[in-house]
Design an enzyme around this catalytic site. Structure first.
Site, PDB file in Angstrom:
ATOM      1  N   TYR A 142       0.720  -1.312   0.055  1.00 56.24           N
ATOM      2  CA  TYR A 142      -0.187   0.103   0.004  1.00 56.24           C
ATOM      3  C   TYR A 142       0.994   1.253   0.107  1.00 56.24           C
ATOM      4  O   TYR A 142       0.291   2.404  -0.730  1.00 56.24           O
ATOM      5  CB  TYR A 142      -1.057   0.100   1.104  1.00 56.24           C
ATOM      6  CG  TYR A 142      -2.291  -0.586   1.233  1.00 56.24           C
ATOM      7  CD1 TYR A 142      -2.106  -1.990   0.693  1.00 56.24           C
ATOM      8  CD2 TYR A 142      -3.422  -0.142   0.997  1.00 56.24           C
ATOM      9  CE1 TYR A 142      -3.368  -2.829   0.589  1.00 56.24           C
ATOM     10  CE2 TYR A 142      -4.705  -0.946   1.250  1.00 56.24           C
ATOM     11  CZ  TYR A 142      -4.347  -1.979   0.761  1.00 56.24           C
ATOM     12  OH  TYR A 142      -5.869  -2.566   0.662  1.00 56.24           O
ATOM     13  N   LYS A 187       3.372 -15.393   3.118  1.00 55.87           N
ATOM     14  CA  LYS A 187       3.733 -16.302   1.973  1.00 55.87           C
ATOM     15  C   LYS A 187       4.977 -16.477   2.047  1.00 55.87           C
ATOM     16  O   LYS A 187       5.859 -15.920   0.868  1.00 55.87           O
ATOM     17  CB  LYS A 187       3.053 -15.405   0.647  1.00 55.87           C
ATOM     18  CG  LYS A 187       2.938 -16.144  -0.440  1.00 55.87           C
ATOM     19  CD  LYS A 187       2.145 -17.407  -0.505  1.00 55.87           C
ATOM     20  CE  LYS A 187       2.026 -18.137  -1.952  1.00 55.87           C
ATOM     21  NZ  LYS A 187       1.383 -19.289  -2.051  1.00 55.87           N
ATOM     22  N   ASP A 219      -2.563 -18.349   1.221  1.00 59.83           N
ATOM     23  CA  ASP A 219      -3.818 -19.216   0.387  1.00 59.83           C
ATOM     24  C   ASP A 219      -4.355 -20.191   1.372  1.00 59.83           C
ATOM     25  O   ASP A 219      -5.561 -20.516   1.390  1.00 59.83           O
ATOM     26  CB  ASP A 219      -3.022 -19.645  -0.800  1.00 59.83           C
ATOM     27  CG  ASP A 219      -1.665 -20.446  -0.524  1.00 59.83           C
ATOM     28  OD1 ASP A 219      -1.171 -20.277   0.489  1.00 59.83           O
ATOM     29  OD2 ASP A 219      -0.938 -20.869  -1.689  1.00 59.83           O
ATOM     30  N   ASP A 243      -6.298  -6.939   4.244  1.00 64.04           N
ATOM     31  CA  ASP A 243      -7.352  -6.270   3.655  1.00 64.04           C
ATOM     32  C   ASP A 243      -8.300  -7.625   3.006  1.00 64.04           C
ATOM     33  O   ASP A 243      -9.423  -7.334   2.964  1.00 64.04           O
ATOM     34  CB  ASP A 243      -6.877  -5.609   2.646  1.00 64.04           C
ATOM     35  CG  ASP A 243      -7.925  -4.939   1.630  1.00 64.04           C
ATOM     36  OD1 ASP A 243      -8.756  -4.537   2.118  1.00 64.04           O
ATOM     37  OD2 ASP A 243      -7.740  -4.941   0.434  1.00 64.04           O
ATOM     38  N   ASP A 247     -12.201  -8.966   4.443  1.00 64.89           N
ATOM     39  CA  ASP A 247     -13.504  -9.041   3.852  1.00 64.89           C
ATOM     40  C   ASP A 247     -14.030 -10.364   3.891  1.00 64.89           C
ATOM     41  O   ASP A 247     -15.110 -10.640   4.157  1.00 64.89           O
ATOM     42  CB  ASP A 247     -13.147  -8.822   2.378  1.00 64.89           C
ATOM     43  CG  ASP A 247     -13.618  -7.111   2.122  1.00 64.89           C
ATOM     44  OD1 ASP A 247     -13.581  -6.181   2.915  1.00 64.89           O
ATOM     45  OD2 ASP A 247     -14.044  -6.938   0.932  1.00 64.89           O
TER      46      ASP A 247
HETATM   47  C1  IPM Z   1     -10.422  -1.406   3.973  1.00 66.14           C
HETATM   48  C2  IPM Z   1     -10.714  -0.939   2.693  1.00 66.14           C
HETATM   49  C3  IPM Z   1      -9.498   0.281   2.442  1.00 66.14           C
HETATM   50  C4  IPM Z   1      -8.212  -0.579   2.271  1.00 66.14           C
HETATM   51  C5  IPM Z   1      -9.675   0.985   0.815  1.00 66.14           C
HETATM   52  C6  IPM Z   1     -11.042   1.675   0.927  1.00 66.14           C
HETATM   53  C7  IPM Z   1      -8.421   1.683   0.596  1.00 66.14           C
HETATM   54  O1  IPM Z   1     -10.792  -1.624   1.565  1.00 66.14           O
HETATM   55  O2  IPM Z   1     -10.279  -0.638   4.928  1.00 66.14           O
HETATM   56  O3  IPM Z   1     -10.433  -2.726   4.082  1.00 66.14           O
HETATM   57  O4  IPM Z   1      -8.157  -1.358   1.468  1.00 66.14           O
HETATM   58  O5  IPM Z   1      -7.423  -0.795   3.171  1.00 66.14           O
HETATM   59 MN    MN Z   2     -10.722  -3.889   2.510  1.00 69.56          MN
END
Ligand code: IPM
Ligand code: MN
Length: 353
Positions: A142, A187, A219, A243, A247
């Site tokens: 990032y 990884k 993975d 990240d 999710d």
């Molecule tokens: C998160 C989001 C952010 C990230 C984006 C919006 C930059 O997806 O907070 O997980 O990738 O960190």
């Molecule tokens: Mn995210």
């Protein structure tokens, strides 16, 4: 206790869910006799519209001056659909993380018994799953050196020893407070940065001899999270892996609208829902305010106000048990409560219990 809170509502459903979070904070403050001062500041798409910057200097200052930041969400489709846009709302989020030195992102994956059937996973896999993902937030690809021309592009997955040590420390300490099980996700079979993570984690292990550590390739971890989520207690990983995995983790509970997070580090900590700004739902009073409300609980717990945090959690559980739920988690035929109505129900519960 005296608390100064910077309130960053952002875009989309942000302001609506924030209103509920603040309502709950006020109910707690009144009940437990805390003095809270709020300072609202702009960020995200509407800050770009207003001042051309998704994290303006004045907002940074409001955050620096506060004890905690309560954040909702940023993002707007008009930027997503324009790949050439020079400034984007997400840059505001990244700037906030970097400028406040928020290197540790704590994302709990918690399940709710009465919502287990809402999970895309089988009930028996989900029931009782409860783990924390600790994501490094200010390093890796990032923020590493980037390059892009027409024929070549790269992002650098750079980590230094101090960056790795401080985030692993957070991981070990969380494991110590929980079930003494830490999974380091990397990884290391391919990436040099991962090999350094693993080497340093192994060096640190003896200082935490009460913690069982295992190492898992990312993975494999992504598979294990959906095939055996109860395996995990605390996992710690680098920015990009974190990240993606968080999710995946957020859908295990059945709705993205349920999970809060905390980002801590060198300066003011930030508390925010894991979900985004859901622009399509803006102004419709349908967004689930629970992730925002539980972010308030995480904030109180951060300041060691355990009883206050516990009461919010109890109130949230009661609302779910009583089917006071927003449409995406309501049972068939159940009344559909709006964002405000769920907030008010939880507020009243706090006042009366
Ligand atoms: C998160 C989001 C952010 C990230 C984006 C919006 C930059 O997806 O907070 O997980 O990738 O960190
Ligand atoms: Mn995210």
């Amino acid at each position: 206790m005296k608390l100064k809170i910077a309130v960053l509502s952002g875009d989309g459903i942000g302001p609506e869910i924030m209103e509920q979070g603040v309502k709950i904070m006020n109910a707690i403050a009144e009940k437990f006799d805390h003095q809270v001062e709020y300072n609202e500041a702009i960020c995200g798409a509407h800050a770009i519209d207003e001042v051309g910057d998704p994290f303006p200097e004045a907002t940074f200052k409001a955050c620096k001056d506060a004890d905690a930041v309560l954040f909702a969400a940023v993002g707007d489709p008009k930027f997503d659909n324009d790949p050439t846009a020079k400034v984007r709302p997400e840059q505001g989020l990244l700037a906030m993380r970097k400028k406040l030195g928020l290197f540790a992102n704590i994302r709990p994956v918690q399940t709710f018994k009465c919502l287990v059937h809402k999970s895309p996973l089988k009930d028996e896999l989900v029931d009782g799953a409860d783990f924390i993902c600790i994501r490094e937030l200010t390093g890796g690809m990032y923020f590493g050196e980037k390059y892009q021309d027409n024929d070549k592009a790269y992002d650098t997955d750079l980590y230094t020893r101090p960056e790795i040590v401080r985030i692993l420390k957070v991981g070990f300490e969380y494991a110590r407070k929980r079930n003494h099980h830490l999974t380091v996700v990397d990884k290391a079979n391919v990436l040099a940065s991962s090999r350094l993570w693993r080497q340093i984690a192994k060096e640190m292990e003896p200082q935490y001899s009460d913690v069982n550590v295992d190492y898992m390739f990312v993975d494999n971890a992504s598979m294990r999270m959906i095939s055996e989520p109860k395996f995990f207690d605390v996992m710690v990983t680098e920015n990009t892996f974190g990240d993606i995995l968080t999710d995946e983790g957020s859908c295990i509970s059945g709705s993205m609208g349920l999970l809060p997070s905390a980002s801590t580090g060198e300066s003011t900590p930030v508390f925010e829902p894991v979900h985004g700004s859901w622009p399509q739902a803006k102004g419709q009073n349908i967004a689930n305010p629970i992730a925002q409300i539980l972010s308030v609980a995480m904030m109180l717990e951060y300041f060691d106000l355990k009883e206050e945090g516990a009461l919010i959690r109890k109130a949230v559980n009661a609302s779910l048990d009583e089917n006071v739920r927003t449409p995406e988690i309501q049972i068939e035929g159940g009344a559909k409560y709006g964002t405000r109505e769920v907030g008010s129900w939880i507020e009243n519960y706090i006042k009366n219990n």
